[in-house]
Scaffold this active site. Structure first.
Site, PDB file in Angstrom:
ATOM      1  CG  ASN A  11       5.278 -49.236  39.881  1.00  0.00           C
ATOM      2  OD1 ASN A  11       5.457 -48.030  39.751  1.00  0.00           O
ATOM      3  ND2 ASN A  11       5.019 -50.048  38.854  1.00  0.00           N
ATOM      4  CG  PHE A  15       7.583 -40.897  34.746  1.00  0.00           C
ATOM      5  CD1 PHE A  15       7.447 -42.274  34.755  1.00  0.00           C
ATOM      6  CD2 PHE A  15       6.798 -40.148  33.890  1.00  0.00           C
ATOM      7  CE1 PHE A  15       6.535 -42.898  33.927  1.00  0.00           C
ATOM      8  CE2 PHE A  15       5.892 -40.764  33.053  1.00  0.00           C
ATOM      9  CZ  PHE A  15       5.756 -42.141  33.073  1.00  0.00           C
ATOM     10  CB  SER A  77       3.073 -44.652  33.464  1.00  0.00           C
ATOM     11  OG  SER A  77       3.015 -44.630  34.879  1.00  0.00           O
ATOM     12  CG  ASN A  79       1.901 -45.449  38.868  1.00  0.00           C
ATOM     13  OD1 ASN A  79       0.867 -45.722  39.479  1.00  0.00           O
ATOM     14  ND2 ASN A  79       2.799 -46.354  38.532  1.00  0.00           N
ATOM     15  CB  THR A  80       2.071 -39.761  34.961  1.00  0.00           C
ATOM     16  OG1 THR A  80       3.340 -40.129  35.498  1.00  0.00           O
ATOM     17  CG2 THR A  80       2.095 -38.285  34.573  1.00  0.00           C
ATOM     18  CE  LYS A 108       6.258 -50.213  29.228  1.00  0.00           C
ATOM     19  NZ  LYS A 108       7.331 -50.271  30.214  1.00  0.00           N
ATOM     20  CG  ASN A 137       3.447 -49.108  31.587  1.00  0.00           C
ATOM     21  OD1 ASN A 137       3.722 -49.422  32.751  1.00  0.00           O
ATOM     22  ND2 ASN A 137       3.927 -48.017  31.012  1.00  0.00           N
TER      23      ASN A 137
HETATM   24  C1  LIG Z   1       8.802 -50.437  40.149  1.00  0.00           C
HETATM   25  C2  LIG Z   1       8.408 -50.306  38.699  1.00  0.00           C
HETATM   26  C3  LIG Z   1       8.642 -49.114  38.024  1.00  0.00           C
HETATM   27  C4  LIG Z   1       8.268 -48.963  36.678  1.00  0.00           C
HETATM   28  N1  LIG Z   1       8.527 -47.781  36.032  1.00  0.00           N
HETATM   29  C5  LIG Z   1       8.221 -47.656  34.713  1.00  0.00           C
HETATM   30  C6  LIG Z   1       8.536 -46.466  33.993  1.00  0.00           C
HETATM   31  O1  LIG Z   1       9.072 -45.510  34.542  1.00  0.00           O
HETATM   32  N2  LIG Z   1       8.205 -46.404  32.677  1.00  0.00           N
HETATM   33  C7  LIG Z   1       7.602 -47.456  32.026  1.00  0.00           C
HETATM   34  O2  LIG Z   1       7.344 -47.368  30.823  1.00  0.00           O
HETATM   35  N3  LIG Z   1       7.297 -48.598  32.684  1.00  0.00           N
HETATM   36  C8  LIG Z   1       7.605 -48.722  33.997  1.00  0.00           C
HETATM   37  N4  LIG Z   1       7.305 -49.893  34.652  1.00  0.00           N
HETATM   38  C9  LIG Z   1       6.598 -50.971  33.919  1.00  0.00           C
HETATM   39  C10 LIG Z   1       7.573 -52.044  33.402  1.00  0.00           C
HETATM   40  O3  LIG Z   1       8.502 -51.476  32.508  1.00  0.00           O
HETATM   41  C11 LIG Z   1       6.802 -53.164  32.680  1.00  0.00           C
HETATM   42  O4  LIG Z   1       6.180 -52.626  31.522  1.00  0.00           O
HETATM   43  C12 LIG Z   1       5.736 -53.794  33.558  1.00  0.00           C
HETATM   44  O5  LIG Z   1       6.187 -53.879  34.902  1.00  0.00           O
HETATM   45  C13 LIG Z   1       5.360 -55.199  33.087  1.00  0.00           C
HETATM   46  O6  LIG Z   1       6.493 -56.049  33.042  1.00  0.00           O
HETATM   47  P1  LIG Z   1       6.908 -57.040  34.230  1.00  0.00           P
HETATM   48  O7  LIG Z   1       5.697 -57.872  34.571  1.00  0.00           O
HETATM   49  O8  LIG Z   1       8.050 -57.818  33.685  1.00  0.00           O
HETATM   50  O9  LIG Z   1       7.323 -56.184  35.382  1.00  0.00           O
HETATM   51  C14 LIG Z   1       7.653 -50.048  35.998  1.00  0.00           C
HETATM   52  C15 LIG Z   1       7.436 -51.259  36.687  1.00  0.00           C
HETATM   53  C16 LIG Z   1       7.794 -51.407  38.011  1.00  0.00           C
HETATM   54  C17 LIG Z   1       7.513 -52.720  38.720  1.00  0.00           C
END
Ligand SMILES: Cc1cc2nc3c(=O)[nH]c(=O)nc-3n(C[C@H](O)[C@H](O)[C@H](O)COP(=O)(O)O)c2cc1C
Length: 245
Positions: A11, A15, A77, A79-80, A108, A137
């Site tokens: 992804n 934000f 993140s 992505n920022t 985080k 993350n």
């Molecule tokens: C579509 C998507 C959006 C996410 N947006 C955020 C976010 O806004 N802030 C954040 O701290 N992590 C974000 N994450 C990361 C998740 O919170 C998590 O830390 C990461 O995906 C690893 O866990 P998982 O394997 O269970 O998905 C996002 C993940 C996905 C897949």
């Protein structure tokens, strides 16, 4: 972008949301008490330059502090642009110096940090009174993808799901070792079945989160994981950061 053969997601959402004031209004309309602790995740806006990041986080925090039981400071993140450099000692010190106080603040972190960088970050977290760490993350690595997913996963963004399971758990273990359990950590990354959750607890997590697991396994995963791991969280020497709130 789903990579189903790898039970992974890439992804690059950033934000995209209506902002702190809109969230505050939505949370103010909820019936209280909620019955569960509410964590609110803070990240700076993409357009905010790095040297104004502290003010950006602080503005969101002020708008929301009355509504959350704890705050997740997202400095990881991918992505920022520039956000992850807030994990550096000087930046994080300034950020936590501004935010820590009224409500528990958990930091985080990225799975792509070296052990030395994690140790340095934890020093700052402990010195500044952060309540805990959320690990991890999404990753910039593309290890663990196979076949058609190698090409499909080569695009920009953070990778989550199965390829992250081992690395996220390793980071949780490093955090647990380095802090000696003095701060709780929330384990997240590639939890796709109850056994993954159990192993996160084994690594020292006090709580487990999941995101990509919802996508591939659905919400029933939560109940299954809770049943399989009831009582698994290791005793922490730190006070519960959200108890009694
Ligand atoms: C579509 C998507 C959006 C996410 N947006 C955020 C976010 O806004 N802030 C954040 O701290 N992590 C974000 N994450 C990361 C998740 O919170 C998590 O830390 C990461 O995906 C690893 O866990 P998982 O394997 O269970 O998905 C996002 C993940 C996905 C897949």
């Amino acid at each position: 972008f789903r990579l189903p053969a790898s039970e992974a997601v890439v992804n690059r959402m950033g934000f995209n949301n209506a902002g702190a004031a809109a969230l505050a209004a939505r949370l103010a309309a909820l019936p209280r008490p909620l019955g569960v602790p509410l964590g609110i995740s803070l990240g700076k806006s993409k357009v905010t330059p790095l040297d104004e990041a502290v003010e950006d986080y602080l503005a969101s925090y002020r708008a929301l502090r009355g509504h959350g039981d704890y705050f997740a400071v997202n400095v990881s993140s991918p992505n920022t642009p520039g956000l992850r450099s807030l994990q550096d000692r000087a930046h994080l010190d300034a950020l936590l110096g501004a935010l820590v106080g009224e409500k528990p603040v958990l930091v985080k972190i990225a799975p792509d940090l070296t052990e030395a960088a994690i140790a340095e970050l934890l020093e700052v977290c402990l010195a500044r009174g952060a309540a805990g760490v959320i690990a991890t993350n999404t990753t910039l690595s593309r290890d663990g993808l196979a076949g058609v997913d190698v090409e499909r996963g080569a695009q920009a963004g953070g990778l989550s799901g199965r390829p992250l399971t081992g690395r996220a758990r390793d980071v949780v273990a490093v955090v647990h070792r380095e802090t000696g359990g003095r701060r709780p950590s929330i384990g997240v990354g590639g939890v796709l079945d109850p056994d993954d959750a159990a192993r996160m607890f084994d690594a020292g997590a006090a709580l487990v989160q999941l995101y990509t697991g919802f996508i591939y396994r659905g919400p029933a995963l939560v109940r299954a994981a809770v049943r399989a791991t009831a009582g698994s969280a290791p005793p922490s020497t730190a006070p519960d950061p959200v108890a009694g709130r």
